[in-house]
Design a protein around this motif. Structure first.
Motif: not given
Length: 265
Positions: A21-22, A47-49, A90-91
């Protein structure tokens, strides 16, 4: 600009792994003849970043029945229309390899003209956009195009020997090479976002002096990262390339307006 539909987004974008999220997003553009699935391993690693979004061009895999644009600017227009809501949400960092690097560059130009600010462009395996590609691969017969692909070592030799496979993908590959070899960009096309150029130190398609030209196409920061290998160095050097992208994605920040959309500086 007419708002794209969810169906258009789903047609052009492949997201293989959920993102935190985010998190920001990394939008990846394939090489000539390439498809979104080329970036599946990268998506898994990152995927975690960030959310990794792989662009699926027409004319390949599940889109093989669609005509492939043979003009980089037309392709960039179509990509931008389809993905604009996603790009504004999103960025966004852009990453392209070979042909994908100039498609990503042109999408970044459209973003900035539209008031959106890419966090950074990673351009891999190609000289700067104002360096013209004057090759004639797109004018060769099928055997000549296969010989080019074989020499770059980016396509499985088993697939290149499969007549049914080649019959299905050759129109898209020829269109991609037409787009690459007829693309022209003036030296005055300059992004505000920073650019990182990635290259293999023995890539015959991206000589060092031509890769440095990317620095002329940004008013922001520029850096050059070299890796061992040829045109598809990013396969053998996947861990090192992934680490460069991960470090960027973990630390990247960008300005947002009150609605949460990114705005150009």
């Amino acid at each position: 600009m007419t708002t794209a539909t969810a169906a258009e987004d789903a047609l052009w974008a492949r997201t293989y792994h959920p993102a935190p999220a985010g998190a920001g997003q990394l939008v990846c553009f394939p090489h000539a003849g390439g498809s979104a699935s080329f970036f599946y391993p990268l998506s898994a690693e990152l995927a975690a970043a960030a959310e990794v979004v792989a662009v699926q061009y027409p004319g390949r895999q599940d889109r093989h029945g669609e005509p492939t644009p043979s003009d980089i600017n037309v392709l960039a227009d179509l990509v931008y229309r389809a993905l604009r809501p996603r790009l504004a949400a999103r960025p966004t960092t852009l990453f392209g390899h070979s042909m994908g690097s100039v498609v990503a560059f042109e999408v970044a130009r459209r973003m900035e003209a539209d008031g959106l600010a890419p966090v950074r462009l990673f351009a891999s395996g190609r000289g700067g956009p104002s360096v013209p590609r004057t090759g004639t691969v797109h004018l060769r017969d099928d055997a000549g195009i296969v010989a080019e692909l074989d020499g770059l070592a980016g396509t499985d030799a088993v697939l290149l020997a499969d007549e049914d496979f080649l019959r299905m993908v050759m129109p898209a590959i020829r269109a991609d090479y037409t787009a690459v070899e007829t693309y022209r960009c003036g030296p005055d096309a300059v992004l505000r976002c920073p650019i990182t150029a990635l290259t293999g130190d023995s890539d015959p398609k991206a000589p060092h002096e031509e890769v440095l030209v990317w620095g002329r196409h940004t008013s922001g920061d520029f850096e050059l990262r070299r890796f061992p290998g040829g045109h598809f160095y990013l396969v053998d050097e996947a861990d090192a390339v992934t680490d460069v992208l991960r470090r960027h994605l973990v630390t990247a920040t960008t300005a947002t307006d009150p609605a949460g959309q990114r705005t150009a500086p």
